[in-house]
Design a protein around this motif. Structure first.
Motif, PDB file in Angstrom:
ATOM      1  N   PHE A 262      49.641   7.806   3.030  1.00 54.10           N
ATOM      2  CA  PHE A 262      50.089   9.128   2.613  1.00 54.10           C
ATOM      3  C   PHE A 262      49.093  10.218   2.991  1.00 54.10           C
ATOM      4  O   PHE A 262      49.233  11.353   2.545  1.00 54.10           O
ATOM      5  CB  PHE A 262      50.303   9.164   1.094  1.00 54.10           C
ATOM      6  N   ALA A 263      48.103   9.881   3.819  1.00 55.14           N
ATOM      7  CA  ALA A 263      47.054  10.845   4.146  1.00 55.14           C
ATOM      8  C   ALA A 263      47.524  11.909   5.121  1.00 55.14           C
ATOM      9  O   ALA A 263      46.930  12.984   5.204  1.00 55.14           O
ATOM     10  CB  ALA A 263      45.838  10.129   4.721  1.00 55.14           C
ATOM     11  N   GLY A 264      48.561  11.634   5.897  1.00 55.44           N
ATOM     12  CA  GLY A 264      49.064  12.640   6.826  1.00 55.44           C
ATOM     13  C   GLY A 264      48.318  12.726   8.131  1.00 55.44           C
ATOM     14  O   GLY A 264      48.291  13.786   8.763  1.00 55.44           O
ATOM     15  N   GLY A 265      47.717  11.630   8.565  1.00 60.60           N
ATOM     16  CA  GLY A 265      47.059  11.615   9.865  1.00 60.60           C
ATOM     17  C   GLY A 265      45.655  12.190   9.832  1.00 60.60           C
ATOM     18  O   GLY A 265      45.116  12.513   8.768  1.00 60.60           O
ATOM     19  N   PRO A 266      45.034  12.343  11.003  1.00 59.59           N
ATOM     20  CA  PRO A 266      43.660  12.861  11.063  1.00 59.59           C
ATOM     21  C   PRO A 266      43.536  14.248  10.447  1.00 59.59           C
ATOM     22  O   PRO A 266      44.326  15.145  10.729  1.00 59.59           O
ATOM     23  CB  PRO A 266      43.386  12.917  12.583  1.00 59.59           C
ATOM     24  N   GLY A 267      42.541  14.396   9.582  1.00 57.26           N
ATOM     25  CA  GLY A 267      42.299  15.686   8.954  1.00 57.26           C
ATOM     26  C   GLY A 267      43.394  16.131   8.004  1.00 57.26           C
ATOM     27  O   GLY A 267      43.466  17.322   7.659  1.00 57.26           O
ATOM     28  N   HIS A 268      44.232  15.196   7.570  1.00 55.72           N
ATOM     29  CA  HIS A 268      45.367  15.519   6.680  1.00 55.72           C
ATOM     30  C   HIS A 268      46.253  16.615   7.275  1.00 55.72           C
ATOM     31  O   HIS A 268      46.865  17.405   6.550  1.00 55.72           O
ATOM     32  CB  HIS A 268      44.874  15.956   5.299  1.00 55.72           C
ATOM     33  N   SER A 269      46.343  16.633   8.610  1.00 55.63           N
ATOM     34  CA  SER A 269      47.078  17.709   9.280  1.00 55.63           C
ATOM     35  C   SER A 269      48.576  17.604   9.081  1.00 55.63           C
ATOM     36  O   SER A 269      49.291  18.601   9.209  1.00 55.63           O
ATOM     37  CB  SER A 269      46.755  17.711  10.779  1.00 55.63           C
ATOM     38  N   GLY A 270      49.065  16.411   8.794  1.00 53.84           N
ATOM     39  CA  GLY A 270      50.497  16.236   8.581  1.00 53.84           C
ATOM     40  C   GLY A 270      50.855  15.872   7.158  1.00 53.84           C
ATOM     41  O   GLY A 270      51.972  15.409   6.897  1.00 53.84           O
ATOM     42  N   GLN A 271      49.919  16.088   6.245  1.00 56.73           N
ATOM     43  CA  GLN A 271      50.181  15.745   4.842  1.00 56.73           C
ATOM     44  C   GLN A 271      51.015  16.836   4.186  1.00 56.73           C
ATOM     45  O   GLN A 271      50.542  17.935   3.936  1.00 56.73           O
ATOM     46  CB  GLN A 271      48.877  15.560   4.076  1.00 56.73           C
ATOM     47  N   THR A 272      52.259  16.533   3.910  1.00 53.23           N
ATOM     48  CA  THR A 272      53.142  17.471   3.238  1.00 53.23           C
ATOM     49  C   THR A 272      52.935  17.401   1.725  1.00 53.23           C
ATOM     50  O   THR A 272      52.177  16.565   1.225  1.00 53.23           O
ATOM     51  CB  THR A 272      54.600  17.176   3.585  1.00 53.23           C
ATOM     52  N   MET A 273      53.622  18.261   1.006  1.00 59.78           N
ATOM     53  CA  MET A 273      53.469  18.292  -0.442  1.00 59.78           C
ATOM     54  C   MET A 273      53.903  16.979  -1.081  1.00 59.78           C
ATOM     55  O   MET A 273      53.261  16.490  -2.023  1.00 59.78           O
ATOM     56  CB  MET A 273      54.276  19.458  -1.028  1.00 59.78           C
ATOM     57  N   VAL A 274      54.995  16.407  -0.585  1.00 61.33           N
ATOM     58  CA  VAL A 274      55.483  15.155  -1.170  1.00 61.33           C
ATOM     59  C   VAL A 274      54.528  14.009  -0.837  1.00 61.33           C
ATOM     60  O   VAL A 274      54.308  13.117  -1.677  1.00 61.33           O
ATOM     61  CB  VAL A 274      56.909  14.857  -0.687  1.00 61.33           C
TER      62      VAL A 274
END
Length: 317
Positions: A262-274
């Motif tokens: 659930f990290a959203g990829g490198p640097g949390h660049s793809g981490q959405t709210m959900v």
């Protein structure tokens, strides 16, 4: 002389005290027939919502006893940089996906409305992405935007452009997720726009042609104003679904390392709210703070839905 006999005045009858009870008993089988829906809604809809609000004021790891936290969860939420980062990611991805999607859906609907042959085939083809598994779509898009073997980088190399690490750079991640969502929802919204187009009277188009109006003028002067309710519906639905994106980034950016899925990829660049909600709730076992994040997501979605509704309404005035 005839004597006219007068009948005694009618005495108002009092309603029987058992009348309402008899009415309920008379229709008990109808209430029993519709009761499953309300029982299911109460158990799996209303109760979880109420419990999540109650839980947001407590600290709880899912196993031990709850600890009252008051408003501290929400106070920390307002200062949580990771939560604000997830809001920014979600809004950018939503904008990159929604604006092109609405444009393509409307153009597709106009083309479908003017097509003569194979209408049903075209409608089925455009609607097919929406009923396809999101996981399968995400896997395919992950291959298409792969850095070394992806089709997109192969096309870029063919025209002399250096390849892009789509799934390893902040903007590459956002563009990939937005492209997936655009491909998935364009056909669905095109069908919605097509239904709206078919309600426009053909006499208006005939009158416009007789007055010398071209296709562009007809679209902006007749089609677009009359499609305002449909456009409002599509925009609100796209806002609600786009701001709650989960499966697309979760499958696209899953890794084999020890990082959270659930990290959203490198640097949390793809981490959405959900995705951030799932990370706090199930990775960190912080169910209380996760509930607070969920209510924060709800407020953001409601706020953007109201803004979009107001913008569309003003443009139509």
């Amino acid at each position: 002389m005839a004597v006219i006999e007068q009948s005694p005045p009618a005495v108002a009858q009092r309603p029987s005290p058992t009348g309402p009870k008899k009415g309920w008993r008379k229709y008990w089988h109808l209430y029993a027939a519709i009761s499953p829906f309300y029982l299911i809604f109460l158990g799996f809809g209303l109760f979880p919502v109420g419990f999540s609000l109650y839980l947001s004021f407590h600290r709880w790891d899912g196993l031990g006893s709850m600890e009252w936290a008051g408003l501290s969860q929400y106070q920390y939420l307002l200062s949580d940089s990771d939560f604000w980062n997830s809001i920014g990611n979600t809004i950018i991805i939503w904008a990159l996906a929604t604006l092109p999607m609405i444009f393509l859906a409307m153009i597709t609907a106009v083309m479908l409305n003017s097509a003569v042959r194979f209408k049903n085939l075209y409608r089925f083809a455009y609607f097919l992405p929406n009923v396809t598994s999101v996981v399968a779509i995400a896997i395919v898009f992950g291959s298409i935007f792969s850095t070394n073997f992806g089709m997109v980088n192969a096309i870029l190399n063919a025209v002399g452009i250096d390849q892009i690490a789509w799934l390893n750079t902040p903007w590459g991640i956002k563009v990939t997720i937005a492209a997936l969502m655009t491909w998935q929802w364009t056909g669905y919204n095109a069908i919605i726009f097509l239904a709206g187009l078919q309600t426009v009277p053909s006499e208006l188009y005939e009158a416009a042609r007789m007055d010398g109006a071209g296709p562009v003028q007809t679209f902006f002067k007749i089609t677009l104003p009359l499609l305002r309710p449909t456009l409002l519906f599509v925009l609100v639905v796209s806002t609600v679904t786009g701001l709650q994106s989960f499966s697309e980034p979760q499958v696209l950016l899953q890794t084999s390392s020890n990082d959270s899925t659930f990290a959203g990829g490198p640097g949390h660049s793809g981490q959405t709210m959900v995705l951030y909600f799932f990370q706090q709730t199930f990775d960190n076992n912080d169910f209380g703070y996760g509930a607070a994040v969920a209510w924060g997501i709800f407020l953001v979605v409601v706020l953007f839905s109201i803004i979009n509704w107001r913008l569309v309404q003003r443009r139509g005035d």
